[in-house]
Design a protein around this motif. Structure first.
Motif, PDB file in Angstrom:
ATOM      1  N   ASP A 245       0.831  -1.220   0.000  1.00 48.78           N
ATOM      2  CA  ASP A 245       0.000   0.000   0.000  1.00 48.78           C
ATOM      3  C   ASP A 245       0.857   1.258   0.000  1.00 48.78           C
ATOM      4  OD1 ASP A 245      -2.386  -1.352  -0.154  1.00 48.78           O
ATOM      5  OD2 ASP A 245      -2.566  -1.569   2.012  1.00 48.78           O
ATOM      6  N   ASP A 246       1.969   1.226   0.703  1.00 51.00           N
ATOM      7  CA  ASP A 246       2.850   2.412   0.731  1.00 51.00           C
ATOM      8  C   ASP A 246       3.290   2.783  -0.689  1.00 51.00           C
ATOM      9  OD1 ASP A 246       2.656   2.200   3.414  1.00 51.00           O
ATOM     10  OD2 ASP A 246       4.789   1.837   3.806  1.00 51.00           O
ATOM     11  N   SER A 272      -2.353 -10.513  -4.450  1.00 47.64           N
ATOM     12  CA  SER A 272      -3.760 -10.806  -4.159  1.00 47.64           C
ATOM     13  C   SER A 272      -4.628 -10.044  -5.158  1.00 47.64           C
ATOM     14  CB  SER A 272      -4.099 -10.337  -2.741  1.00 47.64           C
ATOM     15  OG  SER A 272      -4.007  -8.915  -2.701  1.00 47.64           O
ATOM     16  N   GLU A 273      -5.878 -10.429  -5.257  1.00 52.24           N
ATOM     17  CA  GLU A 273      -6.735  -9.769  -6.252  1.00 52.24           C
ATOM     18  C   GLU A 273      -6.916  -8.281  -5.917  1.00 52.24           C
ATOM     19  OE1 GLU A 273      -9.948 -12.165  -7.497  1.00 52.24           O
ATOM     20  OE2 GLU A 273     -10.390 -10.869  -9.209  1.00 52.24           O
ATOM     21  N   ALA A 274      -7.003  -7.971  -4.638  1.00 50.20           N
ATOM     22  CA  ALA A 274      -7.138  -6.549  -4.260  1.00 50.20           C
ATOM     23  C   ALA A 274      -5.905  -5.764  -4.714  1.00 50.20           C
ATOM     24  CB  ALA A 274      -7.318  -6.445  -2.750  1.00 50.20           C
ATOM     25  N   ASN A 275      -4.724  -6.335  -4.498  1.00 48.48           N
ATOM     26  CA  ASN A 275      -3.495  -5.649  -4.937  1.00 48.48           C
ATOM     27  C   ASN A 275      -3.439  -5.543  -6.456  1.00 48.48           C
ATOM     28  OD1 ASN A 275      -2.784  -5.442  -2.297  1.00 48.48           O
ATOM     29  ND2 ASN A 275      -1.071  -6.882  -2.377  1.00 48.48           N
ATOM     30  N   ASN A 321      -3.745 -17.158 -13.860  1.00 46.94           N
ATOM     31  CA  ASN A 321      -4.842 -16.741 -14.743  1.00 46.94           C
ATOM     32  C   ASN A 321      -5.561 -15.513 -14.180  1.00 46.94           C
ATOM     33  OD1 ASN A 321      -4.412 -18.631 -16.766  1.00 46.94           O
ATOM     34  ND2 ASN A 321      -5.537 -20.220 -15.648  1.00 46.94           N
ATOM     35  N   VAL A 322      -5.673 -15.448 -12.872  1.00 42.14           N
ATOM     36  CA  VAL A 322      -6.267 -14.250 -12.255  1.00 42.14           C
ATOM     37  C   VAL A 322      -5.351 -13.044 -12.486  1.00 42.14           C
ATOM     38  CG1 VAL A 322      -6.950 -13.171 -10.067  1.00 42.14           C
ATOM     39  CG2 VAL A 322      -7.561 -15.553 -10.534  1.00 42.14           C
ATOM     40  N   ILE A 323      -4.049 -13.248 -12.265  1.00 42.92           N
ATOM     41  CA  ILE A 323      -3.095 -12.127 -12.438  1.00 42.92           C
ATOM     42  C   ILE A 323      -3.232 -11.534 -13.834  1.00 42.92           C
ATOM     43  CG2 ILE A 323      -0.632 -11.535 -12.614  1.00 42.92           C
ATOM     44  CD1 ILE A 323      -0.132 -13.718 -10.464  1.00 42.92           C
ATOM     45  N   MET A 324      -3.342 -12.405 -14.836  1.00 41.90           N
ATOM     46  CA  MET A 324      -3.367 -11.892 -16.222  1.00 41.90           C
ATOM     47  C   MET A 324      -4.672 -11.171 -16.572  1.00 41.90           C
ATOM     48  SD  MET A 324      -1.188 -14.678 -18.405  1.00 41.90           S
ATOM     49  CE  MET A 324      -1.962 -16.084 -17.656  1.00 41.90           C
TER      50      MET A 324
END
Ligand code: SF4
Length: 549
Positions: A245-246, A272-275, A321-324
């Motif tokens: 977050d920083d 993570s998906e939020a990131n 696959n989520v990252i992409m």
């Protein structure tokens, strides 16, 4: 060649002329891939040394070698002192450059990964070898630097520097290097040093994690977005985003979305998906997480200790696959030859992974120990599991210097041939093309897979490479004798490769290195660092002022 200052001028100097040579490449390159990519890999520390030297009133000539220059012609002239920055693969090139200067009375200094991994070997061929550098150490060195002709002096700061010169101060060096390339222009930045994870094969696992100044990062990003070129910032942190977050706050506070693009090497555990959503908003276009092994290092992939083998493959593929969906270009890094690897399974699991996540471009490396730089390397040393592979080939794919537990080296190269064939097969190239959502990822990966280049990140050229090495390991008597430990004399094939790579600079190699090529045993000091066969490492000078102030 007038590399040194005339003696009379030197005696009367008030300021020095400092040469800085950053060896990005170890040999000439003529490929399109090298032309586009190499100049984007200039290191930060040589530029920092240049800034610190200029702040002391010295003149600096900074060059980078990307494989396309006539190095002999470009080497800094009329200098008092020359700094060389080199990875271990470029060690022989660095040694020959040092010898060239020392023969003309110029004091030489080595920094970079080779200096940290093999300090006692490098000290044979440089006047000074630097481990960790900071402004205090460089200032002290520049105040007094007598030559050390018989054995170089190892200098290191007690820790990594707390601050480094910002991009604005380094800009003239950055710009000079970026002018050598087209299409992609990458500026390297460091948001942090060290890593809180403890992967035992990694040099950064023993360096305390620290963030760099957020104010400085803001200033750097504000400066970069005003440049006329479209730039990508590559965060060169060992593990970007530990304080995720920083860093996003820093970026969002100064960079309007789309003004700069970003790339980073980071752990899967941080993605993570939020990131990922935040990374997408901030135009992160490339990410390079390390998977390393299907049977180990689960914590950095955010996997349970027990989820190994096929279970890990499934979970990592799902995650990729989520990252992409958020970051278009994804390269995963895998290493083979671990003690936990046996038989064909790690390679078959990797094929399965590519089936499940076809958009990923995988980068494969063979297990390599770099001197005493990491806990695992030291363990192999203590177990007498290292081979005298010449430095030139310590690149993760040309050879392997660890005696692997469950494979012969020929077997490993056989598996790599098979895996690489699958990775660049027409069917998988097509599936990767369809799975990649952006033109940059689609065509970048296509070019990469079709590339005849031989390097760890390349494609079809690597099939031939792995096959050729496998055949030599099986049939070439010199490879067989070298691999079995019957002789320490490197096979003529290796020496010929080094000769080709160095070109005219081969003749500048120090006699000890040439003796090693010719006789092996005659010069063991030119090879393995800190092994029982060589003298103990030089005592680090923790407080540089003790010796050189
Ligand atoms: S997470 Fe990456 S940087 Fe950190 S110790 Fe492991 S390999 Fe090194």
């Amino acid at each position: 060649m007038n590399l040194s200052r005339p003696a009379g001028e030197r005696r009367n100097r008030t300021s020095l002329k400092i040469g800085i040579v950053d060896l990005i490449e170890r040999q000439p390159s003529r490929t399109l891939y090298g032309r586009v990519v190499n100049a984007n890999f200039a290191s930060i520390m040589p530029q920092a040394v240049g800034v610190w030297a200029e702040q002391l009133g010295h003149e600096v000539e900074y060059i980078t070698y990307t494989g396309f220059e006539d190095l002999e012609r470009e080497l800094p002239r009329d200098v008092d002192l020359v700094f060389v920055n080199a990875f271990t693969q470029a060690a022989y090139l660095a040694y020959s450059i040092s010898n060239l200067y020392r023969r003309r009375g110029v004091v030489t200094v080595l920094g970079g990964p080779h200096a940290r991994a093999y300090p006692d070997d490098a000290a044979e061929f440089f006047d000074y070898v630097i481990g960790l550098a900071d402004q205090h150490l460089i200032t002290a060195l520049l105040s007094d630097f007598p030559p050390n002709p018989s054995i170089g002096l190892y200098l290191t700061a007690a820790r990594q520097p707390m601050t480094l010169p910002g991009v604005r101060e380094r800009w003239k060096y950055i710009e000079k290097t970026l002018a050598k390339t087209r299409i992609i222009h990458v500026v390297q930045m460091l948001g942090s040093l060290g890593c809180p994870y403890t992967c035992n094969f990694c040099i950064d696992s023993e360096i305390d994690y620290q963030t760099m100044s957020y104010d400085q990062l803001r200033e750097d990003l504000a400066f970069l977005q005003k440049q006329p070129r479209s730039l990508m910032v590559a965060w060169m942190d060992p593990n970007f985003g530990v304080r995720f977050d920083d860093y996003m706050d820093v970026i969002e506070s100064v960079v309007p979305p789309g003004k700069l693009q970003f790339a980073c090497e980071t752990s899967l555990s941080l993605l993570s998906e939020a990131n990922l959503k935040r990374m997408k908003q901030n135009h992160f276009k490339m990410v390079f997480p390390g998977v390393e092994s299907w049977f180990d290092y689960n914590n950095k992939a955010k996997q349970k200790k027990t989820d190994t083998g096929l279970e890990k493959v499934r979970r990592v593929a799902d995650h990729c696959n989520v990252i992409m969906e958020y970051v278009p270009y994804l390269q995963t890094n895998l290493i083979f030859g671990w003690d936990s690897d046996t038989g064909a399974e790690p390679f078959e699991l990797t094929k399965r992974f590519l089936d499940l996540a076809p958009g990923v471009y995988p980068k494969y490396s063979l297990l390599t120990a770099f001197g005493a730089s990491a806990p695992l390397s030291r363990q192999y040393m203590a177990q007498d599991r290292l081979l005298d592979l010449p430095f030139q080939f310590l690149d993760g794919y040309s050879g392997i210097n660890v005696k692997t537990k469950n494979y012969t080296h020929a077997e490993l190269f056989g598996h790599m041939t098979d895996l690489m064939k699958y990775t660049v097969s027409a069917g998988l190239i097509w599936r990767r093309f369809k799975a990649n959502g952006s033109a940059m990822a689609r065509y970048g990966n296509l070019l990469r897979a079709r590339s005849k280049e031989r390097n760890a990140g390349a494609g079809q050229g690597m099939v031939d490479h792995y096959r050729e090495v496998q055949q030599r390991l099986e049939n070439d008597p010199e490879f067989l004798a070298f691999g079995s430990g019957e002789t320490t004399r490197p096979p003529a094939y290796y020496v010929q490769k080094i000769r080709q790579a160095l070109g005219p600079l081969y003749d500048q190699l120090p006699a000890k290195v040439l003796d090693y090529f010719q006789f092996g045993e005659a010069a063991p000091n030119t090879r393995i660092s800190l092994s029982p066969r060589v003298r103990p490492p030089l005592t680090p000078v923790e407080a540089p002022g003790d010796r050189i102030a």
